[in-house]
Design an enzyme around this catalytic site. Structure first.
Site, PDB file in Angstrom:
ATOM      1  N   GLU A 105      80.993  32.813  37.257  1.00  5.78           N
ATOM      2  CA  GLU A 105      81.348  33.825  36.260  1.00  5.78           C
ATOM      3  C   GLU A 105      82.550  33.333  35.475  1.00  5.78           C
ATOM      4  O   GLU A 105      83.441  32.723  36.062  1.00  5.78           O
ATOM      5  CB  GLU A 105      81.761  35.141  36.930  1.00  5.78           C
ATOM      6  N   TYR A 117      81.811  24.114  31.170  1.00  3.68           N
ATOM      7  CA  TYR A 117      80.549  24.416  31.863  1.00  3.68           C
ATOM      8  C   TYR A 117      79.330  24.046  30.993  1.00  3.68           C
ATOM      9  O   TYR A 117      78.343  23.529  31.509  1.00  3.68           O
ATOM     10  CB  TYR A 117      80.514  25.892  32.283  1.00  3.68           C
TER      11      TYR A 117
END
Ligand SMILES: CC(C)(COP(=O)(O)OP(=O)(O)OC[C@H]1O[C@@H](n2cnc3c(N)ncnc32)[C@H](O)[C@@H]1OP(=O)(O)O)[C@@H](O)C(=O)NCCC(=O)NCCS
Length: 158
Positions: A105, A117
Site C-alpha cells: 500500500e 514501484y
C-alpha cells in the site's frame, strides 16, 4: 560503499533513526525487535554505509504472497539507487520462495515511492479510502504478479 544486508538486532537503533525521520506514524523499537526476533513471516533488510544504517525495507511472506511493510531511505541518501537495491532484493527473495507476487500500500500522494514501484512492475489494483490515520489519505494498493516466475531473472527483468 553501501551494502544491503539482512536486518539484525544490532541495526535497530539505526533503523529507528530512519523510521523516525521518515514517517509521521513511526513504528517503535519494540515493533522492530518483534519483527526481527519473533515474526516468522518477516523478511527485513538494511542498507549500511559502513556502520551507519541509511535505509531499511521489509516484507511479510504471507502464504504465497509478499506484503511489503515499508521501504525507507535516509533523506540525504535518496536518489542514489538504494530504494532500487531494496526492491531488487525483495523481488529476489519472493522469486526464490516461489511467491505468486508482491503487494503493498502506498499513499496516494507519494509520487517518489509510486515511481519506484512502477519501475519494478507494480500496478495499481485498488484503493483503500481514508486508510492513513493521520491525514485520512487514501492508499493505493499495488501488485506485481510473477506469472512466469520460473523464467524470471532479476538480472534481466529488474
Ligand atoms: C521511496 C524511497 C524509498 C525511494 O528511495 P531512493 O533510494 O531515493 O530510490 P532510488 O534512488 O533507488 O530510485 C529508484 C526509483 O524510484 C523512483 N523515485 C525515487 N525518488 C523519486 C522522486 N523523488 N520522484 C519520482 N520518482 C522517484 C524513480 O523511478 C527511481 O528510478 P530512477 O532513478 O531510474 O529515476 C525514498 O524516497 C523514501 O525513503 N521515501 C520516504 C519513505 C516512503 O515514502 N516510503 C514508501 C512507503 S510506501
Amino acid at each position: 560503499m553501501i551494502e544491503i544486508v539482512p536486518m539484525e538486532l544490532k541495526h535497530i537503533e539505526g533503523v529507528l533513526e530512519v523510521e523516525e525521520t521518515t514517517f509521521s506514524i513511526p513504528w517503535t523499537k519494540e515493533d522492530f525487535i518483534r519483527e526481527v526476533t519473533q515474526n516468522a513471516m518477516a523478511v527485513y533488510y538494511v542498507a549500511v554505509d559502513g556502520e551507519t544504517v541509511v535505509g531499511y525495507a521489509g516484507m511479510w511472506h504471507v502464504i504465497n504472497e509478499g506484503h511489503v511493510t515499508n521501504v525507507a531511505v535516509l533523506h540525504d541518501y535518496r536518489r542514489q539507487g538504494i530504494g532500487d537495491g531494496f526492491m531488487k532484493k525483495l523481488t529476489e527473495v519472493a522469486l526464490e520462495r516461489e511467491m505468486i507476487g508482491i503487494t503493498l500500500e502506498v499513499r496516494m500522494n507519494n509520487r517518489a515511492a509510486q515511481g519506484l514501484y512502477h519501475k519494478f512492475g507494480f500496478r495499481a489494483e485498488g484503493i483503500r479510502k481514508n486508510y492513513y490515520a493521520d491525514t485520512k489519505e487514501d492508499a493505493v494498493i499495488m501488485w506485481r504478479y510473477f506469472p512466469f516466475y520460473e523464467d524470471y531473472d532479476p538480472e534481466i527483468h529488474g
